[in-house]
Design an enzyme around this catalytic site. Sequence first.
Site, PDB file in Angstrom:
ATOM      1  N   GLU A 146       6.464   0.795   9.518  1.00 35.40           N
ATOM      2  CA  GLU A 146       5.388  -0.062   8.995  1.00 35.40           C
ATOM      3  C   GLU A 146       5.973  -1.188   8.148  1.00 35.40           C
ATOM      4  OE1 GLU A 146       1.776   1.768   7.335  1.00 35.40           O
ATOM      5  OE2 GLU A 146       2.181   0.587   5.507  1.00 35.40           O
ATOM      6  N   PRO A 171       3.477  -8.475   5.639  1.00 37.27           N
ATOM      7  CA  PRO A 171       3.910  -9.875   5.605  1.00 37.27           C
ATOM      8  C   PRO A 171       4.378 -10.258   4.204  1.00 37.27           C
ATOM      9  CG  PRO A 171       1.723  -9.653   6.598  1.00 37.27           C
ATOM     10  CD  PRO A 171       2.037  -8.349   5.920  1.00 37.27           C
ATOM     11  N   TRP A 197      -2.621  -5.343   7.006  1.00 30.82           N
ATOM     12  CA  TRP A 197      -3.660  -6.386   6.975  1.00 30.82           C
ATOM     13  C   TRP A 197      -4.237  -6.412   5.572  1.00 30.82           C
ATOM     14  CZ3 TRP A 197      -5.539  -9.544  10.939  1.00 30.82           C
ATOM     15  CH2 TRP A 197      -6.784 -10.136  10.752  1.00 30.82           C
ATOM     16  N   GLY A 209     -10.145   0.184   4.156  1.00 31.70           N
ATOM     17  CA  GLY A 209      -9.445  -0.730   3.278  1.00 31.70           C
ATOM     18  C   GLY A 209      -9.692  -0.436   1.816  1.00 31.70           C
ATOM     19  N   GLN A 218      -2.108   9.374   5.278  1.00 33.41           N
ATOM     20  CA  GLN A 218      -1.649   8.781   4.031  1.00 33.41           C
ATOM     21  C   GLN A 218      -0.317   9.408   3.653  1.00 33.41           C
ATOM     22  OE1 GLN A 218      -1.343   6.454   1.822  1.00 33.41           O
ATOM     23  NE2 GLN A 218      -3.447   6.501   1.042  1.00 33.41           N
TER      24      GLN A 218
END
Length: 600
Positions: free
Chosen positions: A20, A23, A52, A111, A186
């Site tokens: 994983e 950015p 994201w 999220g 998780q």
Amino acid sequence: MKLIDKISSYNSLRPFYTFEFFPPRTDQGFENLLARIMRMSNLNPLAISVTWGAGGNTKESSLNLAEINQRNYHLDTILHLTCTNMEKGSVDEALRAAKERGIQNILALRGDPPRGKEEWIPIDPRFQHALDLVKYIRAHPEFSSHFCLGVAAYPEGHPDHLVDEEAEMRVLMEKVDAGADFIITQLFYDENQFISWIKKVRNYGISVPIIPGVMPIQTYQSFVRLTKLTGSKVPDEVMSRVDAIKHDDQLVKDYGVELAVKMIRRIMAETDAPGYHFCTLNLEKSIQRVLETLQWIDHPQVLSNKLIEEPPFRQAAAATITPVTATNAATLGLANIPSTETEVGSGELNKADSWDDFPNGRWGDFKSPAYGMQGPWGNSDSINTSTISEWGNPRSLEDLTAMFLKYLHSQGSSPFSSSPILDETKLILPHLQRLTKRGWWTIGSQPAVDGASSSDPVVGWGPQNGYVFQKCFVEFFCTEHDLQSIELKIQEKGNGWVHYYAADSKGECRSNVPEDGRNAVTWGVFPGQELIQTTIIEQQSFLAWKEEAFSIWADWASFYRPDSEERQLLETIYSDCWLVNMIHHDYKRPDMLWTFIFDG
């Protein structure tokens, strides 16, 4: 290729693994991450994933990173997609952009709450849970058959809400029944809890592949922060081991590898987990060491600072690979992506696979792929009704000064730090208090250090038997009038020893640092290694964190009514004040920055 198809056809004596990445905040960090991913692709992951940001705040960089991995490096990519702040139409837009880029795998997530919000609140009532996202994609004629869908699971319970285990199982089953193909958990550090949980999941009737999330401990600070953020329960034995070595970064990293290997071996022996999902934090060396220790790499190799050859499973497609360069980036729709042709890891960067293994300091190196893992103040989600009450609801400049002084006296938190001041900060505390009383509200600093032992419990970092160095710097907010006085004094009396950056919320930046200049303010010398410089302050990194700093004022103001004195004050600070960073280069005389500021 869809991940579920790859898992179904996977034929090896060892489990598969995925990596994983997120950015980075800077162009240089993005460029160096591309080179890092290329090197790590030679470890033959089954796929990689790209995170994201909340509400798509990293949308373009996430999509660009995923596209490069998918199209140019032929790495099957899992794109994370969240419900947070996703307005009507934005989900379709994101899915369509992913499809156009050849991405076939989505990790559907609710999220985290947006920064500055105490609770998660849906923007679009259609997307309140990850389950809603799964149902929507599976019911959409354009996307249903194109995407393989993954969902998250929480072996220790969801960190945001307390429900019984039966309810957790029911929610997970609903996501699978709605069309989820695989599950990624998780991160956790208690393998006993995970082993017990996965057996219950199987007994409940959930049969899709479950991939444990593994994050080798990289640094003490990131370990404490991330376990707090995710709500992970750390066994006493693990916490004791980490606490005992927290002042030796290399030992922490070594233990992180040891613990990850131990956990994986137990899980392999007692569960049907087919593979493992490594949260890399955009670092590579620890992941490589874990895989080598497990003997999962067919031909272990030292990942050099060169971009090494494609692994065998992609050599057949090598002729179709188009290197991402400045020339063809526009053709790919990646006009803002820097070239990857430059060699990574030479000179000041040291060996490319490990030059940023010790990200000491509040800033880090802006060229590091790991740059941006957290803000310089490490408190991006600390503003809520409880903390606001603690800060005293300021209505005047004097109230704000009192709040910052209270924090410096260890009597509370501040908007820029939810943690107590560091022992290192206490070395210069009288100077910070004096500066704050002047109305220059300090939010970051470090003392000068001239060759302290790397094992020093206050300022030490990195491997043992080394020496560390620091230049003194301080960051603070002040008025434009005060900034003008600072600039005049630096010009007349700085004699080249003092550099500064200053920026406001409108985007103006002022400095006396030469164009493209960079100031290394933390570095170390260790046995068997080149010089390591872990903290660099230059314009791009300063502007990146400037955005975060001013957004904290804006988020804080948003908690008050538009006509309130508190909001008017905080919005005035946001509009009128400047963030200033001052560095004194004479690290051999520790009081020089303070002498310069306060004398004359």
